[in-house]
Design an enzyme around this catalytic site. Sequence first.
Site, PDB file in Angstrom:
ATOM      1  N   PRO A   1      -4.746  -0.097  18.148  1.00 33.25           N
ATOM      2  CA  PRO A   1      -4.508  -0.590  16.789  1.00 33.25           C
ATOM      3  C   PRO A   1      -4.544   0.492  15.723  1.00 33.25           C
ATOM      4  CG  PRO A   1      -6.731  -1.120  17.492  1.00 33.25           C
ATOM      5  CD  PRO A   1      -6.039  -0.548  18.687  1.00 33.25           C
TER       6      PRO A   1
ATOM      7  N   TYR B   1       3.962   5.839   9.988  1.00 32.86           N
ATOM      8  CA  TYR B   1       3.132   4.693   9.595  1.00 32.86           C
ATOM      9  C   TYR B   1       3.980   3.620   8.909  1.00 32.86           C
ATOM     10  CZ  TYR B   1      -1.291   2.429   8.349  1.00 32.86           C
ATOM     11  OH  TYR B   1      -2.353   1.545   8.252  1.00 32.86           O
TER      12      TYR B   1
ATOM     13  N   HIS C   1       0.853  -1.179   0.000  1.00 32.70           N
ATOM     14  CA  HIS C   1       0.000   0.000   0.000  1.00 32.70           C
ATOM     15  C   HIS C   1       0.893   1.234   0.000  1.00 32.70           C
ATOM     16  CE1 HIS C   1      -4.055  -1.799   1.566  1.00 32.70           C
ATOM     17  NE2 HIS C   1      -3.619  -2.356   0.454  1.00 32.70           N
TER      18      HIS C   1
ATOM     19  N   TYR D   1      -9.184   5.601   6.884  1.00 34.81           N
ATOM     20  CA  TYR D   1      -9.379   5.941   8.295  1.00 34.81           C
ATOM     21  C   TYR D   1     -10.392   7.083   8.356  1.00 34.81           C
ATOM     22  CZ  TYR D   1      -5.273   3.191   9.676  1.00 34.81           C
ATOM     23  OH  TYR D   1      -4.390   2.162   9.918  1.00 34.81           O
TER      24      TYR D   1
ATOM     25  N   LYS E   1       0.811  -0.638  14.846  1.00 34.14           N
ATOM     26  CA  LYS E   1       2.174  -0.757  15.360  1.00 34.14           C
ATOM     27  C   LYS E   1       2.458  -2.027  16.164  1.00 34.14           C
ATOM     28  CE  LYS E   1       4.293   2.699  13.682  1.00 34.14           C
ATOM     29  NZ  LYS E   1       3.806   2.261  12.377  1.00 34.14           N
TER      30      LYS E   1
END
Length: 395
Positions: free
Chosen positions: A297, A389, A76, A205, A301
């Site tokens: 979550p 990220y 991604h 998100y 991580k």
Amino acid sequence: MTHTTSTTVGIVGGGPAGLMLSHLLAIAGIDSVVVDDRTRVEIENTVRAGILEAGSVRLLTDTGVGGRVLREGIAHEGISLRFGGQNHRIDFQGLVGESAWLYPQTDVFIDLANARDRDGGDVRFGVRGTRVLEVTSDRPGIAYTDAGGTGHEVRCDYLVGADGSRSICRFEIPESLRTHYFREYPFAWFGILAEAPKSAPELVYTHSPRGFALISQRTETLQRMYFQCDPEEDVSAWSDDQIWAELQARVAGPDGFTLRQGPITDKAILRFRSFVAEPMRHGRLLLAGDAAHTVPPTGAKGLNLALADVRVLAEVLERAVKQHDADALDDYGPRALARVWKAQHFSYWMTTMLHALPGTTGFDLHRQLGELASVTGSAAGSTYLAEAYTGWPSH
């Protein structure tokens, strides 16, 4: 009668952290024994996280475990932050030249378990009554009973607690010497698996007045999605139609984005918290992964921190064993915790930026929208998110 085994490193916990450590030690020529109360089948069928940092993928591939992640994992190159009813993409590749990988934790476990089988590793699943012995002595140990009722002891030079968030090992550090840091959250995630096509090519998100939602994927035909809920929510009280209606309401917006629906095959409540145990070493006992820390979550991580821990731990154990340098173990906790606290901050930041807190006012809602606009509208803000990220620059 008790059967005794001698090894260099005894590892409590046969999840990805324990197996990766055993694998890395084997590459260095150091023997280990891994013990876990769960069977291999039980671990394989536990649905867990599915995002790997770029460094985690490199660790798997560089050590001969990454063939399947490269074939079946999905790179991604970004994520979308959805707020105000519109998507705002964070371009990982464009900003930091890295990707995150969609590859379930269960598959990481299977790959590592297969590698230990392939290489003749001593991994003992499905034992009972595991306990640890004499962690401050020169020969600490692991005691357990096997499926046939025979007692066993594994005596070792060094003992590693990689036994997850319900660790027995972390409590071997005396209360007077340990500090446990907590942050509890007043919400949980209602998670589903659905037989449906992908609704988006990358993770979405979502910030919404109704609460957070995450649109994730597993395969072309199986999707993982979550929405913020009360920790005491009863999954049986929700019909499939109600679940889909809630998810659709949270992602609704003027851009017309909708979710592609299908039969829901699994639903569960995921509770979480922030937790760090310090120190990560006591005598010849060292903690790794969820035994030492857990994160919400939202930042993806948890598994990545566990793999980062054992990468450092394997290095210091190799120095301790091969160079007879017991002081090398002093490096482990500070090095691991430096990354842990960065990940704690990132996970907390993502969580509080995207979730609706109890008692949220109009001010709180609009402040979050201002924060999201600042992140997505600024190259500096977007770069921070992309770096964190994907796992922070390797240098």
